[in-house]
Design an enzyme around this catalytic site. Structure first.
Site: not given
Ligand code: 13P
Length: 248
Positions: A10, A12, A95, A97, A167, A173, A213
């Site tokens: 992803n 982002k 997601h 976010e 997640e 992150g 992560s």
């Molecule tokens: P990270 O791998 O950067 O923690 O992000 C996970 C994520 O949100 C994947 O959709």
């Protein structure tokens, strides 16, 4: 029954179109693993060049979001038909976010899931608890609520083909991965929830990813768990490490 693992990046809000094409070329020799499905979920503006760049490889392209309406006056949005026409196979829906920063709620996400499926896209439906929810002991209640609300009016046959990504918000992150036990426990709980909502065969077919992560060092142990069918990878999908995750 063996479920094929699916490992998705992803990206982002990272990578301009020209950076995206470069990254695809860099990763190309590193992500060759026909035993798993490999997907790059990329920003909307990168979709067309990335679809072109992955042609002839084992990589498929996903979107990070879409809107549920067919077409019309929805300035700034992208439809399922546009994604399909561009060669997209997967779409991330819900997601954390999008849920947090853009206030997407489960009623909206249910519409997006149904539209994606009806259009021939495979949704990667995300769920996950906050740190506060985990500490209050309501993780599985919350995740069951998300899954049940997001899958209203979705049939067993349709659910078999979707991907669910667990997640935990506190692991995204942050460099703070859920322990293997925590990740497996919730992915198992999601499968049990699907078995309750539908039947065991449906639960056995659906692929459940862990995200938060994931890196080259922890991928193999996470993916070895009986209920974890791959990963949704943020930060580590933007570098050569993604090759190590795909070829874990
Ligand atoms: P990270 O791998 O950067 O923690 O992000 C996970 C994520 O949100 C994947 O959709």
């Amino acid at each position: 029954m063996a479920r094929k693992k699916i490992i998705a990046g992803n990206w982002k809000m990272n990578m301009t179109p020209s950076e995206a094409v470069k990254l695809v070329a860099e990763l190309e020799p590193l992500v060759k693993n026909d035993a798993v499905d490999v997907v790059y979920c990329v920003p909307a503006i990168d979709i067309v060049p990335v679809v072109e760049a992955v042609k002839g490889s084992n990589v498929q392209v996903g979107a990070e979001n879409m809107y549920f309406e067919e077409s019309g006056a929805y300035t700034g949005e992208i439809s399922a038909a546009m994604l399909v026409d561009a060669g997209v196979k997967y779409v991330i829906i819900g997601h954390s976010e999008r849920r947090d920063y853009f206030k997407e709620d489960d009623a909206l996400l249910n519409k997006k899931v149904k539209k994606a499926i009806a259009s021939g896209l495979t949704p990667i439906l995300c769920c996950g608890e906050s740190l506060e929810q985990r500490e209050m002991g309501v993780t599985m209640d919350w995740i069951r609520f998300q899954i049940k609300s997001d899958l209203v009016d979705v049939t067993a046959d349709q659910v078999k083909d979707i991907v669910i990504a667990y997640e935990p918000i506190w692991a995204i992150g942050t460099g703070k991965t859920a322990t293997t036990e925590q990740a497996e426990e919730v992915c198992k709980g999601i499968r049990e929830c699907i078995a309750q909502m539908y039947d065991q065969a449906t639960a056995d077919a659906v692929r459940i990813q862990y995200g938060g992560s994931v890196n080259a060092g922890n991928a193999a142990e996470l993916f070895a768990q009986p209920n974890i069918d791959g990963g949704l990878v943020g930060g580590a999908s933007l570098k050569a490490d993604f090759g190590k995750i795909v070829c874990y």
